[in-house]
Design a protein around this motif. Structure first.
Motif, short mmCIF file in Angstrom:
data_model
loop_
_atom_site.label_atom_id
_atom_site.label_comp_id
_atom_site.label_asym_id
_atom_site.label_seq_id
_atom_site.Cartn_x
_atom_site.Cartn_y
_atom_site.Cartn_z
N THR A 1 15.27 80.49 61.00
CA THR A 1 16.18 79.35 61.03
C THR A 1 16.09 78.63 62.37
O THR A 1 16.13 77.39 62.43
N ARG B 1 13.22 76.31 62.25
CA ARG B 1 13.49 75.10 61.48
C ARG B 1 14.34 74.12 62.28
O ARG B 1 14.06 72.91 62.31
N ILE C 1 22.09 73.78 55.70
CA ILE C 1 22.93 74.85 56.23
C ILE C 1 24.28 74.25 56.58
O ILE C 1 24.44 73.02 56.59
#
Length: 237
Positions: A163, A166, A190
């Motif tokens: 994450t 990203r 998210i």
């Protein structure tokens, strides 16, 4: 002693970030930034002496290790930090055989690269000052100091490397425009609180700047920009 670094990275945004990182570490300066094997060869032939190569392993005109093999055959002896997303241990082993002294996995923070550069600087300084090791222990200690991973490299609890990668990539793509936690959350799928935790982590590690953005109504939002891409960025040490 100032060590001159050649940054070899095909992604212009990443190359600028890596050069910015290098310039912020005391004892280092960027000799040149190039984006291909051919440009790297020209830079090493034409620039003033280079001490260290920050080498991306995936270049548009060939593999970085193939470039390194060619450089060794031509008599270039610079140490190398391999910068790559590759986690194949066979690739890492081949790199070591060609003189790679550090493998830095993408994405990485300023703190990660700064630690490794500082260790390398200290290793070079000690080697040039002492010239000859007095014992096996001194040799082992020098190599351990150079290669050891920093204790601070682990992510804070609750954050994951995929994450973070990203969020980092999205923030880099935003360039000077930057973004808010809400914008990052929407783009990445998210929630806003999670996005803000990752963005705040990048601020803490020195990879991003935070400032306030005022809208027409309501309280101002925190606005994040990749370090070096926005008006709040600094390029000094």
């Amino acid at each position: 002693m100032t060590l001159r670094v050649l940054v070899v990275e095909d992604d212009p945004v990443a190359a600028d970030a890596h050069a910015l990182y290098v310039g912020r570490v005391p004892g280092f300066t960027v000799a040149a930034t190039v984006h291909s094997r051919a440009e790297a060869v020209r830079a090493l032939d034409e620039e003033a002496p280079v001490d260290l190569i920050l080498l991306d392993l995936y270049l548009p005109d060939g593999n970085g290790l193939e470039l390194l093999r060619r450089l060794r055959a031509a008599g270039h002896t610079q140490d190398v930090f391999a910068v790559t997303s590759a986690r194949d241990l066979a690739v890492i082993r081949e790199g070591v055989s060609l003189g790679v002294v550090q493998h830095v996995l993408k994405p990485f923070t300023f703190r990660t690269l700064s630690d490794r550069l500082s260790r390398y600087r200290d290793f070079r300084t000690a080697a040039e000052a002492h010239g000859e090791a007095a014992s096996q222990d001194e040799v082992d200690r020098a190599l351990s100091d150079l290669r050891a991973a920093p204790a601070s490299s682990a992510l804070p609890k609750g954050l994951s490397a995929p994450t973070l990668a990203r969020v980092t990539a999205h923030l880099r793509e935003a360039a000077s425009r930057g973004l808010t936690a809400s914008e990052a959350a929407t783009a990445l799928g998210i929630n806003r609180i999670t996005a803000r935790r990752y963005l705040e982590h990048l601020v803490t590690t020195g990879d991003a700047d935070r400032r306030q953005r005022y809208g027409q109504v309501g309280r101002p939002e925190h606005h994040y920009a990749w370090r070096g891409s926005g008006p709040g960025a600094t390029s000094g040490g």
